[in-house]
Structures are given as structure tokens and as C-alpha cells.
Design an enzyme around this catalytic site. Structure first.
Site, PDB file in Angstrom:
ATOM      1  CB  CYS A   1      -0.954   0.022   1.185  1.00 33.81           C
ATOM      2  SG  CYS A   1      -2.157  -1.303   1.136  1.00 33.81           S
TER       3      CYS A   1
ATOM      4  CG  HIS B   1      -3.063   3.444   2.195  1.00 36.18           C
ATOM      5  ND1 HIS B   1      -3.571   3.122   0.957  1.00 36.18           N
ATOM      6  CD2 HIS B   1      -3.184   2.323   2.952  1.00 36.18           C
ATOM      7  CE1 HIS B   1      -3.966   1.871   0.964  1.00 36.18           C
ATOM      8  NE2 HIS B   1      -3.754   1.354   2.159  1.00 36.18           N
TER       9      HIS B   1
ATOM     10  CG  ASN C   1      -6.653  -0.610   1.392  1.00 38.24           C
ATOM     11  OD1 ASN C   1      -5.951  -0.262   0.446  1.00 38.24           O
ATOM     12  ND2 ASN C   1      -6.158  -0.976   2.562  1.00 38.24           N
TER      13      ASN C   1
END
Ligand code: ACO
Length: 343
Positions: free
Chosen positions: A122, A264, A294
Site C-alpha cells: 500500500c 492511504h 482500500n
């Protein structure tokens, strides 16, 4: 000697953001849809994560396909049809070998330019930005296409409610070009880090050389993504908060001067905790995970594009980007938002 990571002189060379493009696959998957086959609920997912829906690809669509779409849009947004290199951040490459980037570059008609993948889960997009900035600052490239693209839907255990509700597919891309640090869009510095002692908090255990080295037979269930959510949550807050704080200090930007915190998009509670940690008003934290979930390496460019489209990101505003993910790996960068038209 001047610290090369600090923007002392405006005339310092820098990598400058010139275009932004994104792509989401057409199929939106609601919390209700997932609740029909998993022991979960819209209420749990919304209140514990902030996510309302995510997009998943249909069978037959791979990460490279999303990357091509986002890459083409970023090139259009920048008004260019060529670059000198392609850097693609992904956790879900088309194949273990070769990298996904060369085929994406070829499909975009970019010729025989250097093209490679970056694997920082990520945190991948921020790592890829730093990597591309390095290519520009060392004179290897004048213009780089940086893409974050993922198809997590293919690596999720459909029976695991801990992960299946969280991740979405998508892609985002930017064009970086050689310029100067006093230009809007210039990436003004980076803070990057990792902690391999905690590599097992986020992992796909099987399918790699470690499994073969252990003499273990291949089991497709080992190729599902796993995450120890609670421990990852705490690490995400600490690492993004500390990394952002270190970068702001180096840049001489008091946190009160940050107009937009683009973190993020893992969990709205994490984004708020990072804002609190930095003493940045929560309203300044960009949130689009409610719409896309996500999306790992695609998360930052998708959040930038949504904020720009909503009028929440305007030319001249100070923007702080920060990301965290498996590795563990984390990174932050900052820029003054340029006058670009995201596509
Ligand atoms: N629906 C209903 N209940 C659930 C669900 C679900 N989808 N998922 C977990 N639960 C249950 C658990 O089983 C647990 O039940 P128990 O108390 O009976 O054992 C309870 O809810 C609480 O579980 P926790 O894991 O403690 O829930 P938490 O509030 O921590 O939320 C979550 C879980 C959303 C995963 C959170 O921990 C989180 O966001 N973690 C960070 C994720 C992140 O930052 N990722 C970024 C990096 S990812 C990458 O790099 C690819």
C-alpha cells in the site's frame, strides 16, 4: 553542505507533477452484496472502516488492463504522448515474472523505454514517486509515467470477512516531469521507511521461493492475502503520523499550513487518527474510501483525483501525501497542488 532533501533554493531541480488519470472497473460491489455471503453487515463495515462500496473487476480483467486505462488518461491529462520511463506500483502483478510495466508501456505505445514494477504494497505509489523522481534528478529520464494499479479481488479469500470487505480494484497514474522546486507540482521531499521484523502482519504466504525452499507443496489457499488487522491499524497510525511529521519538519511546513492530508485510504478511523497525531483538522483529510475501499497502490492517485473533482483540492494548496502497507513499508511526500486537469 545543503541537505539535498530540503527545499532550500527555489531553483533546485525537482520532479514536477503534470498530469493525473484514474480508472475504476465498472462493477461496484456494495456492503449489502458482501453481507449476503459473509458473516458481516453494512453497519459493521461502515462504522469500523468507513467503506460503503468498492469496485471489483470482472473475470478476464487483470491489473495491467487497469494500468493501461489510467496511464492513458494521465498522459492525456498532461497533454503528452511520450515518456522516458514507466514505473508501476502493484501488489497484484499480471504474472510473478516478468514485471507488468513493460507490457503496459508497450500497450500505451511508449516504445522501448525502461519500465519496471515497484513492490511496496500500500506504500507502493509513494515509493514509485520517489523512484521516478530519482530517475529525473539523476538525468536518466526527463518525463516518467508513474502508475499504481491493483486487482485485490483476485487475491482475497472470499470466505475471510477480515479482508474481503476491505479491498477494491482500481488504478491511478501521474506524469512527472523535470522542473524546478519552486514550481507548483514539484515533489519537495520524501520520507521513506520499512520494518521487515513485522513482515508477517500483511502477507501472501504462498506462491514464492520461501514456500518452495521449505519444500511445501503448492496450495492455492496459501496464495490468499492475509492481514492482522488490529496490529496493522496501530502501525499504520504511528508510521504515517511519524513519517509525515518528519517530512513536514524537514520542509519547514507547520502542520497548520497543510491544506490537504491525502493518506492511504485504508480506514477512515486511521485517517482521522493520523490527522489528530499531526494536529491537522480532520476536515482536511481527504476521504474517498467510502466509494472505492482500500485500493492499495492505487489509493493515493484515486484520492487525489476524487478530491480534485469535488473541488477539495485547488491550485496553490499545500498537499501532504502519506502511505503505509505491508513490508512493513511507509512513505510521505509533499507538493503545492498544480493547475492540472485530472482525467
Ligand atoms: N464483519 C463483522 N465482524 C467482523 C468483520 C466483518 N467484516 N471483520 C472482523 N470482524 C470481527 C472480528 O472477528 C472481531 O470479532 P471478535 O471480537 O468476536 O473476535 C471483531 O469484529 C473486531 O475485530 P478487529 O479486527 O479487532 O476489528 P477492528 O475494529 O480492528 O477492524 C479492520 C478491523 C477494519 C481490519 C481494522 O483493524 C483495520 O482497518 N486495520 C488496518 C488496515 C490497514 O491499515 N491496512 C493498510 C495496509 S493494507 C496493505 O498494505 C495491503
Amino acid at each position: 553542505m545543503t541537505d539535498p532533501r530540503t527545499p532550500e533554493a527555489g531553483a533546485r531541480p525537482a520532479a514536477v507533477l503534470k498530469g493525473l488519470g484514474t480508472y475504476l472497473p465498472p462493477r461496484a460491489v456494495s456492503n449489502e452484496e458482501l453481507s449476503q455471503r459473509l458473516d458481516t453487515s453494512d453497519e459493521w463495515i461502515r462504522t469500523r472502516t468507513g467503506i460503503r462500496q468498492r469496485y471489483w473487476v470482472e473475470p478476464g480483467t487483470a491489473t495491467g488492463d487497469l494500468a493501461v486505462e489510467a496511464g492513458a488518461r494521465a498522459l492525456k491529462s498532461a497533454g503528452v504522448d511520450g515518456v522516458d520511463a514507466v514505473v508501476l506500483a502493484t501488489t497484484t502483478p499480471d504474472h510473478p515474472c516478468p514485471a507488468t510495466a513493460p507490457w503496459v508501456a508497450a500497450r500505451l505505445g511508449l516504445g522501448h523505454v525502461p519500465a519496471y514494477d515497484v513492490a511496496a504494497v500500500c506504500a507502493g505509489f509513494v515509493y514509485a514517486l520517489a523512484n521516478a523522481a530519482g530517475l529525473i534528478l539523476t538525468g536518466v529520464a526527463r518525463r516518467v509515467l508513474v502508475i499504481g494499479a491493483e486487482t485485490y479481488s483476485g487475491i482475497l479469500d472470499p470466505t475471510d470477512r477480515n479482508t474481503a470487505v476491505i479491498f477494491g480494484d482500481g488504478a491511478g497514474a501521474v506524469v512527472l516531469e523535470a522542473g524546478r522546486a519552486d514550481e507548483p507540482g514539484a515533489l519537495l521531499g520524501f520520507d521513506l521507511g520499512s520494518d521487515g521484523e513485522q513482515h508477517d502482519l500483511i502477507t501472501i504466504p504462498g506462491g514464492g521461493s520461501r514456500q518452495r525452499a521449505g519444500g511445501n507443496p503448492f496450495d492455492s489457499e496459501d496464495c490468499y492475502f492475509t492481514m492482522q488487522g488490529k496490529r496493522v491499524f496501530a502501525q499504520a497510525v504511528t508510521r504515517m503520523g511519524d513519517s509525515s511529521g518528519a517530512l513536514l519538519e524537514r520542509l519547514g511546513w507547520p502542520s497548520a499550513t497543510v491544506d490537504r492530508l491525502v493518506g492511504h485510504q485504508a480506514n477512515v478511523r486511521i485517517l482521522h487518527a493520523v490527522a489528530d497525531h499531526l494536529e491537522i483538522a480532520r476536515e482536511r483529510a481527504v476521504v474517498n474510501l467510502d466509494r472505492v475501499g482500500n485500493t492499495s497502490a492505487a489509493s493515493i492517485p484515486l484520492a487525489l483525483a476524487d478530491a480534485a473533482a469535488a473541488g477539495d483540492l485547488n491550485p496553490g494548496e499545500r498537499v501532504l501525501l502519506t502511505a503505509f502497507g505491508g513490508g512493513l513499508a511507509w512513505g510521505s511526500t509533499a507538493l503545492v497542488w498544480p493547475d492540472i486537469a485530472p482525467n
